[in-house]
Design a protein around this motif. Sequence first.
Motif, PDB file in Angstrom:
ATOM      1  N   SER A  63       0.847  -1.193   0.000  1.00  0.00           N
ATOM      2  CA  SER A  63       0.000   0.000   0.000  1.00  0.00           C
ATOM      3  C   SER A  63       0.881   1.241   0.000  1.00  0.00           C
ATOM      4  O   SER A  63       1.985   1.226   0.533  1.00  0.00           O
ATOM      5  CB  SER A  63      -0.889   0.019   1.243  1.00  0.00           C
ATOM      6  N   ARG A  69       2.539   9.229  -1.112  1.00  0.00           N
ATOM      7  CA  ARG A  69       1.616   9.925  -2.024  1.00  0.00           C
ATOM      8  C   ARG A  69       2.002  11.399  -2.156  1.00  0.00           C
ATOM      9  O   ARG A  69       1.989  11.952  -3.255  1.00  0.00           O
ATOM     10  CB  ARG A  69       0.179   9.805  -1.524  1.00  0.00           C
ATOM     11  N   ILE A  98      -1.006   4.127 -11.848  1.00  0.00           N
ATOM     12  CA  ILE A  98      -2.281   3.815 -11.183  1.00  0.00           C
ATOM     13  C   ILE A  98      -2.499   4.755 -10.005  1.00  0.00           C
ATOM     14  O   ILE A  98      -3.592   5.300  -9.817  1.00  0.00           O
ATOM     15  CB  ILE A  98      -2.314   2.334 -10.728  1.00  0.00           C
ATOM     16  N   GLN A  99      -1.461   4.969  -9.215  1.00  0.00           N
ATOM     17  CA  GLN A  99      -1.588   5.857  -8.066  1.00  0.00           C
ATOM     18  C   GLN A  99      -1.854   7.290  -8.508  1.00  0.00           C
ATOM     19  O   GLN A  99      -2.679   7.983  -7.911  1.00  0.00           O
ATOM     20  CB  GLN A  99      -0.340   5.790  -7.182  1.00  0.00           C
ATOM     21  N   GLU A 101      -3.369   8.224 -11.163  1.00  0.00           N
ATOM     22  CA  GLU A 101      -4.761   8.276 -11.641  1.00  0.00           C
ATOM     23  C   GLU A 101      -5.725   8.307 -10.462  1.00  0.00           C
ATOM     24  O   GLU A 101      -6.687   9.065 -10.452  1.00  0.00           O
ATOM     25  CB  GLU A 101      -5.042   7.066 -12.551  1.00  0.00           C
ATOM     26  N   LYS A 102      -5.443   7.531  -9.419  1.00  0.00           N
ATOM     27  CA  LYS A 102      -6.283   7.541  -8.213  1.00  0.00           C
ATOM     28  C   LYS A 102      -6.274   8.907  -7.552  1.00  0.00           C
ATOM     29  O   LYS A 102      -7.265   9.332  -6.969  1.00  0.00           O
ATOM     30  CB  LYS A 102      -5.794   6.501  -7.199  1.00  0.00           C
ATOM     31  N   MET A 103      -5.118   9.582  -7.647  1.00  0.00           N
ATOM     32  CA  MET A 103      -4.981  10.907  -7.039  1.00  0.00           C
ATOM     33  C   MET A 103      -5.556  12.002  -7.938  1.00  0.00           C
ATOM     34  O   MET A 103      -5.572  13.167  -7.549  1.00  0.00           O
ATOM     35  CB  MET A 103      -3.500  11.172  -6.749  1.00  0.00           C
ATOM     36  N   GLY A 104      -5.998  11.641  -9.123  1.00  0.00           N
ATOM     37  CA  GLY A 104      -6.582  12.618 -10.037  1.00  0.00           C
ATOM     38  C   GLY A 104      -5.565  13.454 -10.788  1.00  0.00           C
ATOM     39  O   GLY A 104      -5.904  14.488 -11.354  1.00  0.00           O
ATOM     40  N   ALA A 108      -7.612   8.538 -17.025  1.00  0.00           N
ATOM     41  CA  ALA A 108      -7.665   7.094 -17.269  1.00  0.00           C
ATOM     42  C   ALA A 108      -7.009   6.755 -18.605  1.00  0.00           C
ATOM     43  O   ALA A 108      -6.372   5.706 -18.737  1.00  0.00           O
ATOM     44  CB  ALA A 108      -9.107   6.609 -17.243  1.00  0.00           C
TER      45      ALA A 108
END
Length: 115
Positions: A63, A69, A98-99, A101-104, A108
């Motif tokens: 994680s 982050r 991926i991280q 993208e998760k953080m904006g 995508a």
Amino acid sequence: MESILKLLPSGSVANKPEAIRMLFTLAEELAVEPEKQKKSKLTPEERQQKNIAEGRPAKSHFSWTEEERHRLEESYNQNAAIEAPGTQFERSPRAVAIQLEKMGLITAEELMAYT
């Protein structure tokens, strides 16, 4: 049990006391479940060493921490290529994408370039 013995001829091996004892002993042995081997949980350091030994980045499947982050965002905002933070964080470029993208921070569609 007696009805089964009546079906077999009196001279049958199955009617001998030794054979009957052996069959009961075998049935008891098979009825007992062997203890399940407990898998020892690897420490984070051992997991990292296993990842490296298997040719993956050290922190593969770990994680992301809040600190990581934050550092990733700073690195990305300084126009670092996605591959550069990958080595810095001991993760694959795909994991970094991926991280992000998760953080904006990336779309995508941009993520798809790394899958």
